[in-house]
Write an enzyme that holds these catalytic residues in place. Structure first.
Site, PDB file in Angstrom:
ATOM      1  N   LYS A 150      87.460 -40.573 -36.597  1.00 58.44           N
ATOM      2  CA  LYS A 150      88.247 -40.615 -37.837  1.00 58.44           C
ATOM      3  C   LYS A 150      89.649 -40.059 -37.595  1.00 58.44           C
ATOM      4  O   LYS A 150      90.640 -40.652 -38.027  1.00 58.44           O
ATOM      5  CB  LYS A 150      87.531 -39.778 -38.906  1.00 58.44           C
ATOM      6  CG  LYS A 150      88.406 -39.371 -40.064  1.00 58.44           C
ATOM      7  CD  LYS A 150      87.671 -38.520 -41.079  1.00 58.44           C
ATOM      8  CE  LYS A 150      87.645 -37.043 -40.798  1.00 58.44           C
ATOM      9  NZ  LYS A 150      88.868 -36.283 -41.118  1.00 58.44           N
ATOM     10  N   ARG A 205      94.293 -35.486 -47.649  1.00 63.78           N
ATOM     11  CA  ARG A 205      95.488 -34.789 -47.175  1.00 63.78           C
ATOM     12  C   ARG A 205      96.148 -35.490 -45.995  1.00 63.78           C
ATOM     13  O   ARG A 205      97.354 -35.408 -45.820  1.00 63.78           O
ATOM     14  CB  ARG A 205      95.126 -33.365 -46.743  1.00 63.78           C
ATOM     15  CG  ARG A 205      94.485 -32.551 -47.806  1.00 63.78           C
ATOM     16  CD  ARG A 205      94.233 -31.164 -47.276  1.00 63.78           C
ATOM     17  NE  ARG A 205      95.480 -30.559 -46.827  1.00 63.78           N
ATOM     18  CZ  ARG A 205      96.365 -30.001 -47.616  1.00 63.78           C
ATOM     19  NH1 ARG A 205      96.149 -29.945 -48.910  1.00 63.78           N
ATOM     20  NH2 ARG A 205      97.470 -29.484 -47.132  1.00 63.78           N
ATOM     21  N   ARG A 238      96.616 -24.891 -46.296  1.00 61.83           N
ATOM     22  CA  ARG A 238      97.050 -26.056 -45.529  1.00 61.83           C
ATOM     23  C   ARG A 238      98.435 -26.577 -45.944  1.00 61.83           C
ATOM     24  O   ARG A 238      98.579 -27.724 -46.383  1.00 61.83           O
ATOM     25  CB  ARG A 238      96.005 -27.172 -45.604  1.00 61.83           C
ATOM     26  CG  ARG A 238      94.659 -26.718 -45.103  1.00 61.83           C
ATOM     27  CD  ARG A 238      93.644 -27.811 -45.118  1.00 61.83           C
ATOM     28  NE  ARG A 238      93.807 -28.742 -44.022  1.00 61.83           N
ATOM     29  CZ  ARG A 238      93.044 -29.818 -43.852  1.00 61.83           C
ATOM     30  NH1 ARG A 238      92.095 -30.083 -44.703  1.00 61.83           N
ATOM     31  NH2 ARG A 238      93.225 -30.625 -42.829  1.00 61.83           N
ATOM     32  N   PRO A 239      99.466 -25.746 -45.783  1.00 64.24           N
ATOM     33  CA  PRO A 239     100.810 -26.214 -46.128  1.00 64.24           C
ATOM     34  C   PRO A 239     101.297 -27.269 -45.129  1.00 64.24           C
ATOM     35  O   PRO A 239     100.694 -27.458 -44.070  1.00 64.24           O
ATOM     36  CB  PRO A 239     101.657 -24.938 -46.012  1.00 64.24           C
ATOM     37  CG  PRO A 239     100.926 -24.075 -45.045  1.00 64.24           C
ATOM     38  CD  PRO A 239      99.460 -24.395 -45.207  1.00 64.24           C
ATOM     39  N   LEU A 293     105.605 -27.073 -41.639  1.00 66.93           N
ATOM     40  CA  LEU A 293     106.042 -27.317 -40.254  1.00 66.93           C
ATOM     41  C   LEU A 293     106.431 -28.780 -40.040  1.00 66.93           C
ATOM     42  O   LEU A 293     107.333 -29.077 -39.255  1.00 66.93           O
ATOM     43  CB  LEU A 293     104.946 -26.899 -39.266  1.00 66.93           C
ATOM     44  CG  LEU A 293     104.552 -25.417 -39.349  1.00 66.93           C
ATOM     45  CD1 LEU A 293     103.378 -25.119 -38.422  1.00 66.93           C
ATOM     46  CD2 LEU A 293     105.740 -24.515 -39.018  1.00 66.93           C
ATOM     47  N   LEU A 319      91.562 -20.711 -37.701  1.00 69.83           N
ATOM     48  CA  LEU A 319      92.526 -21.732 -38.115  1.00 69.83           C
ATOM     49  C   LEU A 319      92.695 -21.821 -39.626  1.00 69.83           C
ATOM     50  O   LEU A 319      93.791 -21.956 -40.130  1.00 69.83           O
ATOM     51  CB  LEU A 319      92.119 -23.110 -37.578  1.00 69.83           C
ATOM     52  CG  LEU A 319      92.351 -23.316 -36.091  1.00 69.83           C
ATOM     53  CD1 LEU A 319      92.113 -24.744 -35.694  1.00 69.83           C
ATOM     54  CD2 LEU A 319      93.768 -22.923 -35.717  1.00 69.83           C
ATOM     55  N   ARG A 325      83.131 -39.110 -46.077  1.00 67.00           N
ATOM     56  CA  ARG A 325      84.543 -39.178 -45.672  1.00 67.00           C
ATOM     57  C   ARG A 325      84.650 -39.284 -44.148  1.00 67.00           C
ATOM     58  O   ARG A 325      85.647 -39.792 -43.636  1.00 67.00           O
ATOM     59  CB  ARG A 325      85.278 -37.917 -46.115  1.00 67.00           C
ATOM     60  CG  ARG A 325      85.419 -37.819 -47.606  1.00 67.00           C
ATOM     61  CD  ARG A 325      86.223 -36.635 -47.961  1.00 67.00           C
ATOM     62  NE  ARG A 325      87.539 -36.763 -47.321  1.00 67.00           N
ATOM     63  CZ  ARG A 325      88.548 -35.964 -47.565  1.00 67.00           C
ATOM     64  NH1 ARG A 325      88.404 -34.978 -48.410  1.00 67.00           N
ATOM     65  NH2 ARG A 325      89.705 -36.131 -46.952  1.00 67.00           N
TER      66      ARG A 325
HETATM   67  N1  EPU Z   1      99.715 -25.224 -40.808  1.00 69.93           N
HETATM   68  C1  EPU Z   1     100.788 -24.644 -41.429  1.00 69.93           C
HETATM   69  N2  EPU Z   1     101.860 -25.433 -41.731  1.00 69.93           N
HETATM   70  C2  EPU Z   1     101.899 -26.753 -41.442  1.00 69.93           C
HETATM   71  C3  EPU Z   1     100.804 -27.342 -40.809  1.00 69.93           C
HETATM   72  C4  EPU Z   1      99.709 -26.551 -40.495  1.00 69.93           C
HETATM   73  O1  EPU Z   1     100.789 -23.444 -41.717  1.00 69.93           O
HETATM   74  O2  EPU Z   1     102.920 -27.404 -41.750  1.00 69.93           O
HETATM   75  C5  EPU Z   1      98.532 -24.409 -40.474  1.00 69.93           C
HETATM   76  C6  EPU Z   1      97.297 -24.812 -41.272  1.00 69.93           C
HETATM   77  O3  EPU Z   1      97.281 -24.235 -42.549  1.00 69.93           O
HETATM   78  C7  EPU Z   1      96.175 -24.311 -40.384  1.00 69.93           C
HETATM   79  C8  EPU Z   1      96.750 -24.549 -38.972  1.00 69.93           C
HETATM   80  O4  EPU Z   1      98.162 -24.657 -39.143  1.00 69.93           O
HETATM   81  O5  EPU Z   1      95.988 -22.955 -40.592  1.00 69.93           O
HETATM   82  C9  EPU Z   1      96.244 -25.768 -38.253  1.00 69.93           C
HETATM   83  O6  EPU Z   1      96.221 -26.881 -39.117  1.00 69.93           O
HETATM   84  P1  EPU Z   1      96.509 -28.375 -38.635  1.00 69.93           P
HETATM   85  O7  EPU Z   1      97.849 -28.781 -39.173  1.00 69.93           O
HETATM   86  O8  EPU Z   1      96.303 -28.485 -37.180  1.00 69.93           O
HETATM   87  O9  EPU Z   1      95.390 -29.175 -39.411  1.00 69.93           O
HETATM   88  P2  EPU Z   1      95.518 -30.662 -39.927  1.00 69.93           P
HETATM   89  O10 EPU Z   1      96.421 -31.415 -39.033  1.00 69.93           O
HETATM   90  O11 EPU Z   1      95.788 -30.669 -41.372  1.00 69.93           O
HETATM   91  C10 EPU Z   1      93.592 -31.663 -38.477  1.00 69.93           C
HETATM   92  C11 EPU Z   1      92.309 -32.392 -38.718  1.00 69.93           C
HETATM   93  C12 EPU Z   1      91.289 -31.444 -39.323  1.00 69.93           C
HETATM   94  C13 EPU Z   1      91.069 -30.289 -38.353  1.00 69.93           C
HETATM   95  C14 EPU Z   1      92.407 -29.619 -38.033  1.00 69.93           C
HETATM   96  C15 EPU Z   1      92.305 -28.541 -36.965  1.00 69.93           C
HETATM   97  C16 EPU Z   1      93.060 -34.661 -39.107  1.00 69.93           C
HETATM   98  C17 EPU Z   1      93.250 -35.782 -40.054  1.00 69.93           C
HETATM   99  N3  EPU Z   1      92.572 -33.520 -39.612  1.00 69.93           N
HETATM  100  O12 EPU Z   1      94.035 -31.184 -39.738  1.00 69.93           O
HETATM  101  O13 EPU Z   1      90.079 -32.170 -39.480  1.00 69.93           O
HETATM  102  O14 EPU Z   1      90.208 -29.336 -38.901  1.00 69.93           O
HETATM  103  O15 EPU Z   1      93.355 -30.592 -37.565  1.00 69.93           O
HETATM  104  O16 EPU Z   1      91.791 -29.063 -35.799  1.00 69.93           O
HETATM  105  O17 EPU Z   1      93.306 -34.801 -37.928  1.00 69.93           O
HETATM  106  C18 EPU Z   1      88.024 -32.750 -40.472  1.00 69.93           C
HETATM  107  O18 EPU Z   1      88.009 -33.767 -39.780  1.00 69.93           O
HETATM  108  O19 EPU Z   1      87.020 -32.366 -41.141  1.00 69.93           O
HETATM  109  C19 EPU Z   1      89.233 -31.928 -40.548  1.00 69.93           C
HETATM  110  C20 EPU Z   1      89.460 -31.039 -41.509  1.00 69.93           C
END
Ligand code: EPU
Length: 422
Positions: A23, A93, A122-123, A126, A328, A398
């Site tokens: 996914k 998201r 999850r802001p 960045l 995380l 999902r």
């Molecule tokens: N973060 C910030 N600011 C940002 C972006 C991220 O503070 O602008 C923080 C987040 O709040 C978190 C950390 O950085 O504490 C890491 O978050 P990341 O951005 O890596 O998460 P994501 O990209 O939103 C993806 C996966 C998630 C998975 C995470 C961590 C996708 C579509 N989603 O989310 O998958 O848990 O990386 O590996 O790739 C799932 O599949 O169930 C799922 C939640």
């Protein structure tokens, strides 16, 4: 009618589970079709709700979208819309993944700001900061990220490793004018697949260091994104291996890339399970005694947060105290109270959950809160005496394709329950 999942005591499983496409690779690959000058066929596309949502989002922007069994064809030549609407973004998201591509292609776009989430704040600060450093003018207006400006290559550093943030900025950099150097980039296999796809499309993109990439953008010129076979879902594979572990059964997952699962396999071994690893198949064998484990979640190649809840379910059966630290996401322990409803003894202190095992589990009504938490409840339901009723099961669908069918094929007893709404 109101639907939930009934999981019946299924103490032994056996057989092979075919693993679907990832996914979290499918979603950025669908988003990158926005940059394509040709229709793109994605194969091994998992039939999960999030993929359908991304399809709806692309369609809503004007793209031609055909999604069938195991494939999708995305034609963005007719794409004219530049607004990712709240109605779709609020349900997923990962919709934020269209921000970089839309801005790169059109020089302006509006993407609804994703709202709160069960697992943490999850802001997307960045993502926004990096685009601003590439010259975008970004304002938040009426709940939308409104971005404008032709992107220019830049020197970028992510303050924190972010998966979708890295993907967004890599796609934006591919369309920018000039060269970008991006540091502290996520190196999840799904991010690497996106980079490889861009490379195959002819983009000058190079990994120049451990977490460092250089990308020369095309200055807005669209690129021939190739047809791509999506990599296997390492989290789905890990979840079915966890089903083998919690029931102490022998079972295999097939169509996998074992290397992508190394941190997870290491923890199974520490818990006393024997593994047989072949080219695209992993078999787990029962443990003599299930050992307690210590886990700290971190970006790849360390232990994935997306497997934390499943290991917590297994740890309820370990002989001793397991310590599981979630680094995380600040709220990714929602499954703890639900596992405790089944009879587990788990105590949270800050970011660490202590799991006191072994505890017998007994079926109960439990609430799914996010995708991976839900899968942990299904795993626990397999060993709980009697019947476990998992509510809010839309979370499961999902991200897990044909979940009930795949579980039944290895001997698990489960079915959808239906009742009139109370
Ligand atoms: N973060 C910030 N600011 C940002 C972006 C991220 O503070 O602008 C923080 C987040 O709040 C978190 C950390 O950085 O504490 C890491 O978050 P990341 O951005 O890596 O998460 P994501 O990209 O939103 C993806 C996966 C998630 C998975 C995470 C961590 C996708 C579509 N989603 O989310 O998958 O848990 O990386 O590996 O790739 C799932 O599949 O169930 C799922 C939640």
């Amino acid at each position: 009618m109101y639907k939930y999942l009934k999981v019946y005591h299924s103490p032994k499983l056996a057989g092979e589970v075919p693993i679907s496409g990832a996914k979290n690779s499918a979603l950025p690959l669908m988003a990158v079709t926005i940059l394509s000058n040709r229709p793109v066929k994605l194969t091994n596309l998992p039939g999960v709700a999030d993929v359908k949502t991304m399809g709806r989002l692309l369609e809503n922007l004007g793209a031609g979208v055909e999604i069938g069994e195991g494939y999708g064809i995305f034609d963005t030549s007719s794409l004219t819309g530049t607004t990712a609407v709240y109605e779709i973004v609020k349900t997923m998201r990962a919709s934020i993944l269209v921000l970089g591509p839309l801005l790169g292609r059109f020089g302006n776009c509006r993407v609804s700001l994703p709202g709160g989430c069960a697992i943490g704040a999850r802001p997307v600060n960045l993502h926004i900061k990096a685009l601003q450093q590439m010259g975008a003018d970004i304002k938040i207006e009426q709940g939308y990220i409104c971005a404008e400006g032709r992107l220019k290559g830049a020197e970028l550093f992510f303050d924190q490793i972010t998966v979708t943030g890295s993907e967004n900025i890599i796609m934006a950099a591919a369309m920018a004018k000039g060269k970008s150097r991006i540091l502290n980039v996520a190196q999840e296999p799904e991010v690497l697949q996106l980079c490889n796809t861009l490379k195959e499309a002819g983009v000058d993109i190079q990994r120049v260091g451990e977490r460092e990439w250089e990308i020369v953008g095309t200055d807005g010129e669209l690129i021939p994104i190739p047809d791509t076979h999506i990599i296997p879902d390492r989290i789905e594979a890990g979840t079915y291996l966890a089903a083998g572990a919690i029931t102490n059964s022998q079972l295999s997952v097939v169509d996998v890339i074992p290397g992508d699962l190394e941190p997870v396999l290491a923890k199974f071994r520490e818990m006393g399970y024997r593994l047989e690893v072949e080219k695209d198949k992993i078999t787990i064998y029962p443990a003599q005694t299930i050992q307690p484990v210590q886990i700290v979640t971190a970006p790849h190649p360390e232990f994935p947060t997306d497997m934390q809840a499943q290991f917590m379910a297994i740890a309820t059966q370990a002989d001793g105290v397991s310590l599981i630290e979630e680094r995380l996401f600040e709220n990714r322990f929602m499954h703890v109270q639900e596992l405790n409803r089944l009879g587990a003894n788990i105590v949270i202190r800050g970011k660490v959950a202590s799991v006191y095992g072994p505890t017998p589990l007994v079926g109960a009504d439990v609430m799914a809160t996010d995708l991976r938490a839900s899968s942990a409840l299904v795993l626990a339901g397999l060993i709980a005496k009697g019947e476990t009723r998992v509510h809010r099961i839309y979370h499961l669908f999902r991200g897990y394709e044909k979940l009930i069918e795949k579980f039944r094929n290895i001997g698990a007893k489960m079915e959808i329950g239906e009742e009139p709404r109370p």
